[in-house]
Structure formats: C-alpha cells, structure tokens
Design a protein around this motif. Structure first.
Motif, PDB file in Angstrom:
ATOM      1  N   ILE A 165       0.823  -1.199   0.000  1.00  0.00           N
ATOM      2  CA  ILE A 165       0.000   0.000   0.000  1.00  0.00           C
ATOM      3  C   ILE A 165       0.866   1.261   0.000  1.00  0.00           C
ATOM      4  O   ILE A 165       0.474   2.304  -0.540  1.00  0.00           O
ATOM      5  CB  ILE A 165      -0.972   0.001   1.207  1.00  0.00           C
ATOM      6  N   LYS A 222       0.480   3.973  -2.874  1.00  0.00           N
ATOM      7  CA  LYS A 222       0.108   5.340  -2.504  1.00  0.00           C
ATOM      8  C   LYS A 222       0.741   6.359  -3.428  1.00  0.00           C
ATOM      9  O   LYS A 222       0.077   7.266  -3.936  1.00  0.00           O
ATOM     10  CB  LYS A 222       0.530   5.610  -1.059  1.00  0.00           C
ATOM     11  N   SER A 239      -3.472   7.291  -3.762  1.00  0.00           N
ATOM     12  CA  SER A 239      -3.886   8.424  -2.940  1.00  0.00           C
ATOM     13  C   SER A 239      -4.755   9.398  -3.730  1.00  0.00           C
ATOM     14  O   SER A 239      -5.768   9.899  -3.215  1.00  0.00           O
ATOM     15  CB  SER A 239      -2.650   9.141  -2.387  1.00  0.00           C
ATOM     16  N   LEU A 243      -7.414  10.102  -0.899  1.00  0.00           N
ATOM     17  CA  LEU A 243      -6.918   9.850   0.465  1.00  0.00           C
ATOM     18  C   LEU A 243      -6.343  11.140   1.043  1.00  0.00           C
ATOM     19  O   LEU A 243      -5.129  11.310   1.188  1.00  0.00           O
ATOM     20  CB  LEU A 243      -5.866   8.736   0.454  1.00  0.00           C
ATOM     21  N   ARG A 254      -6.658   9.894   5.891  1.00  0.00           N
ATOM     22  CA  ARG A 254      -7.301   8.718   5.301  1.00  0.00           C
ATOM     23  C   ARG A 254      -6.310   7.597   5.011  1.00  0.00           C
ATOM     24  O   ARG A 254      -6.596   6.425   5.260  1.00  0.00           O
ATOM     25  CB  ARG A 254      -8.044   9.106   4.018  1.00  0.00           C
ATOM     26  N   TYR A 255      -5.132   7.939   4.467  1.00  0.00           N
ATOM     27  CA  TYR A 255      -4.139   6.892   4.207  1.00  0.00           C
ATOM     28  C   TYR A 255      -3.674   6.263   5.511  1.00  0.00           C
ATOM     29  O   TYR A 255      -3.521   5.035   5.606  1.00  0.00           O
ATOM     30  CB  TYR A 255      -2.933   7.444   3.439  1.00  0.00           C
ATOM     31  N   ASN A 256      -3.454   7.064   6.514  1.00  0.00           N
ATOM     32  CA  ASN A 256      -3.010   6.549   7.807  1.00  0.00           C
ATOM     33  C   ASN A 256      -4.030   5.574   8.389  1.00  0.00           C
ATOM     34  O   ASN A 256      -3.668   4.525   8.938  1.00  0.00           O
ATOM     35  CB  ASN A 256      -2.793   7.699   8.784  1.00  0.00           C
ATOM     36  N   TYR A 278     -12.801   4.750  -0.943  1.00  0.00           N
ATOM     37  CA  TYR A 278     -12.054   4.726   0.311  1.00  0.00           C
ATOM     38  C   TYR A 278     -12.614   3.684   1.268  1.00  0.00           C
ATOM     39  O   TYR A 278     -11.869   2.948   1.916  1.00  0.00           O
ATOM     40  CB  TYR A 278     -12.104   6.115   0.942  1.00  0.00           C
ATOM     41  N   THR A 329       7.347   7.458   0.858  1.00  0.00           N
ATOM     42  CA  THR A 329       6.855   8.823   1.077  1.00  0.00           C
ATOM     43  C   THR A 329       7.947   9.707   1.664  1.00  0.00           C
ATOM     44  O   THR A 329       8.126  10.861   1.248  1.00  0.00           O
ATOM     45  CB  THR A 329       5.636   8.795   2.026  1.00  0.00           C
ATOM     46  N   SER A 371       1.166   3.921  11.932  1.00  0.00           N
ATOM     47  CA  SER A 371       0.322   4.353  10.825  1.00  0.00           C
ATOM     48  C   SER A 371      -0.066   5.829  10.910  1.00  0.00           C
ATOM     49  O   SER A 371      -0.463   6.423   9.900  1.00  0.00           O
ATOM     50  CB  SER A 371      -0.960   3.498  10.787  1.00  0.00           C
TER      51      SER A 371
END
Length: 488
Positions: free
Chosen positions: A65, A69, A74, A79, A83-85, A135, A298, A416
C-alpha cells in the motif's frame, strides 16, 4: 547427562556453536558432531527457504500500500488528511486478535495445512484489492487482509521453535525475517516495473500492483500444501537416526517439558508478567519497523526525489536491513546472547532517526533512512528468538510468541499515524526516537531480570539437590521449572 544451560555453554572455552552439539547433547544420541552440523543444515534447506518465501510474500502484500500510494492510489481514492493513515492502521484491528487463536489452531492441526490455507485467503484478498474504487472499500479489504495474514508471522516463529533447539533459533529467525527486508527491496523494484502497466486492461498502475502480487501469493500457497513439512517426527526427508537425534536434541533442550495441548498452558502464558514486558519492549522496536514499511517511499519522496525514483531509492535501506538482520542473528547465536544485540541494533536505528530529525540535506537524510532501517530490522528476529527461548513447553511457547507479537503489533497502529507532517516529519521521527529508547530500557531491564531469576533457580537446585533426573517432576510448569534457565 549433565544439565545443559546457556551458562554452561558460555563458561566452556571449548564450545564451538553447532559443531559441538553432539558433545553437549550427547545423551543417547548417535551422530558425531560433524553429523549433527550436517543434520541442522539439512533441516535448514528443507524448512527455511519455503517459510522465508512465505513471509516475503506476506510482508509484500501488507506493505505494498506504501508503493501504491505514490503510484496514484492516494489521488484516485481521494486519500486526503489522515485517510491513508487510517487505511494503513485498520490492517491491525483483526490481525492483533487473531494471532493467539491461530497459534493454538496450528498446534491442534498440521502446519502444512493451516499456514498455506491462511496464505490462499490473504492472497485472494490482495488480488481483489485491485477492484477497490472507494475509500470505504479500501478500508474493508485492509481489515480482511489483516485477519487472513494474522497466522503467518507468529505461526512460523512457533513452527521454527519446534524444529531447532533454543541456542540456534536467532540465526534461523533472522534468515526468515530477512524476507521482510527483501520484500521491501523487491517491492520497490517490482512497483517501479508494474506501474508502467498503467492503463492496461483498464486498470491503473497501483491496481496492477495489488493484482499481480496477490496472484503470486496464491500460486505459491498452493505449492506450499505439498512442500511444507509438519514436525521432525513426520518429516520424510529425515532418516530414522536423524529423526531420533533431532527429537532428542529438542527434548534435552526443553528439559522434557510438556508438548501436548492443555488449556492450563495457555493460562500460564497469559498470566506470566514476562510476556508483557517482552511485548512492551518489542512495541518500541516494531514502531520504527512499520514506519519504514509504510512510509519510506513517502519519506524519500519528500526529500525532493521524484515518485518514480523514490520507488527505486527505497531499495538500499531494505538491503542494508537484510544484511544486518542476518549478521546480527548469526552472532547472537554464536555468543548465546540476545539482549546486547537488541540494544546494539536499536542504537544504530536511533542514530538514523536523529539524523533524519536534525538534517535538511537530502543526501544526509537519505543516509539516515539507511541507518534507521538497518538497525531497526536487525532487532526484531533476535527479540523474537529471545521470546521463544524463554518460554518453556510447546503450548506455552506458542501462546507467548503469539501474545507478544499481537500486543507488539499495536505499534503498527501507532506507526500508521505518526507520519503526517511533511516534509520534515518531525512528529514521526521524534516518536521513533522515543520508541527506540523505550525498547532499549525494556531490554536492559529484561536482561537484569532474567539473570536475577537464573541465580535464584541455581540456588534452589543447589539447596534442594535438584538435578536433571528430577526433570519429569516439573514437566507441566514450563519455564517455572527450577531446571529451566533463561537466555540473557
């Protein structure tokens, strides 16, 4: 046969790790020291490659993921904010609760059936993630991915402890765990290639990441049904003499403690305060590991590198982690020590995160990511070998391993959410610095505590005339047996 403990081994200047296994465990065994070494190597070749491959695929499927991302996930699923976390964190919700039951099931049924079955399940979930277009759908699939993957990591650690004496576990767990670092390196390279399929079949590049990696897991899982061995007692690749010897080694190493299932052993594990101390210190080590797995592309991207180059630049930190993991595991076994190697790896990772926290230069910060990964990954297998070595009896050991890993995975939820303040990520790096310090302090306390208890047991044996001939009297009390010695 005299009582064999880590203290005996450390005090013997003539001891030479696996080459002297026949002399140390010689009671009734029929192989020479050289043959014992060949026996362990034979087991290695039949057990380690497969479980290492399985964990590589597991870690790849849970952490891809992060690659998806920056490959467009994303943007396409909007995201924004946390939201991604959240999507990364929900993986652990059912994962944590399923680990202990899974290890109990593994003990009651055959590993060669239970582990591949869970693998087929999570491979299917990963594959179906390519169809996610909202999502909410992403959250649902991540929850089920956690549930289906829960049995592998604690299960394989328990499984290895049923094949190898305690003194030889760290190296084997390190080799198995190195798959996590290999998956990171392999995942970055693979993602770099797969995203070029963007648009083929109407799928985005990030969707192809999930689809192809999930299908690969399912294919390997079906093969595992036929190639995975259960226990030394039933392994077809062992001769009868080899089988008797490895079973003898394991019995002597465990002080002939109970191997059958009984709920009292589950309670022993859950009531043991040392289980929770080990869980606490492992949380301190797990948070940096999951931070790397979920956010390293990231972090590198925010250093100023392009998304495509960030996929490739995420490879060297994982390679460094792989090399250090194996080397630390080997030396931990050679010296029959666990705690000092955990502290050493944590200190290296600590330096890396301090560099990331303080430096603005992209080159220096990138060196920090390499140090952070190399040290953090190296601590985990030694810590897990420590947990397995210090829990007596098969069922208690299985539940302790699963409980420690389950509670430590709370660190995955923490990891996360800590990287939310680009581009410097001070909150994330600072949290990891604090966690590593906590892990170092917990490890230091555990070393002192195990040494204290060992001295109490030695005094008890001396004053009450307890020798190895009495070991059957303590068969059902696990590591509380006065004959059991903890590894430091």
């Amino acid at each position: 046969m005299p009582l064999v403990t880590d203290a005996n081994v450390n005090a013997d200047p003539d001891y030479d790790n696996e080459k002297d296994v026949g002399r140390l465990y010689g009671g009734g065994l029929q192989l020479s020291p050289a043959e014992h070494t060949r026996l362990l190597r034979k087991i290695d070749w039949h057990i380690l490659p497969l479980v290492t491959l399985l964990y590589l695929l597991s870690f790849l499927d849970r952490s891809n993921i992060g690659n998806a991302k920056i490959a467009g996930l994303s943007t396409d699923l909007h995201l924004v904010g946390l939201r991604y976390n959240i999507a990364a964190a929900v993986f652990f919700v059912l994962y944590i609760f399923a680990e202990v039951p899974s290890n109990i099931i593994l003990k009651l049924f055959r590993p060669s059936r239970w582990i591949p079955t869970t693998m087929v399940a999570w491979g299917l979930v990963t594959t179906l993630m390519c169809l996610v277009n909202t999502y909410q759908g992403l959250l649902a699939t991540r929850v089920f991915l956690g549930l289906t993957e829960a049995g592998l990591f604690p299960g394989v650690n328990f499984y290895l402890s049923m094949w190898y004496p305690r003194a030889y576990l760290a190296k084997r767990i390190a080799i198995f765990y190195s798959a996590a670092t290999l998956s990171g390196a392999f995942g970055g390279t693979l993602a770099y290639a797969i995203v070029k399929m963007d648009g083929i079949g109407g799928l985005h590049g990030w969707q192809w990441i999930f689809c192809l990696e999930g299908l690969a897991t399912m294919i390997i899982a079906f093969g595992a049904f036929f190639f995975m061995h259960d226990y030394p007692e039933t392994a077809s690749f062992l001769t009868e003499v080899e089988r008797r010897n490895i079973i003898g080694l394991l019995k002597d190493d465990s002080q002939n403690l109970a191997t059958h299932y009984d709920f009292q052993f589950v309670l022993q594990a859950l009531k043991d305060y040392k289980t929770y101390i080990q869980s606490g210190l492992l949380i301190g080590l797990i948070v940096p590991v999951y931070s790397i797995a979920l956010f390293i592309p990231t972090i590198i991207n925010e250093l100023g590198f392009s998304a495509v180059h960030s996929q490739l630049l995420s490879v060297p930190p994982y390679i460094a982690g792989c090399v250090c993991t194996i080397l630390v595991g080997i030396h931990s076994d050679m010296n029959k020590l666990r705690g000092p190697y955990i502290i050493g790896g944590a200190c290296v990772s600590l330096v890396g995160y301090i560099v990331l926290y303080t430096q603005k230069n992209p080159g220096a910060s990138y060196v920090g990511t390499v140090l952070a990964a190399a040290g953090a990954f190296a601590t985990v297998p030694v810590s897990l070998a420590w947990v397995g070595s210090n829990a007596g009896g098969d069922m208690k050991r299985g539940v302790v391993i699963a409980t420690v890993i389950a509670l430590a995975n709370l660190g995955g939820i923490c990891a996360s959410f800590i990287y939310h303040d680009p581009p410097r990520f001070h909150d994330g790096h600072g949290t990891n610095i604090g966690c590593l310090v906590f892990g170092i302090l917990g490890t230091t306390f555990s070393m002192w505590n195990y040494n204290r208890i060992n001295k109490q047991k030695e005094k008890q044996c001396r004053e009450n005339g307890i020798t190895e001939e009495h070991r059957d009297e303590f068969r059902n009390i696990g590591d509380e047996s006065p004959l059991f010695r903890y590894t430091i």
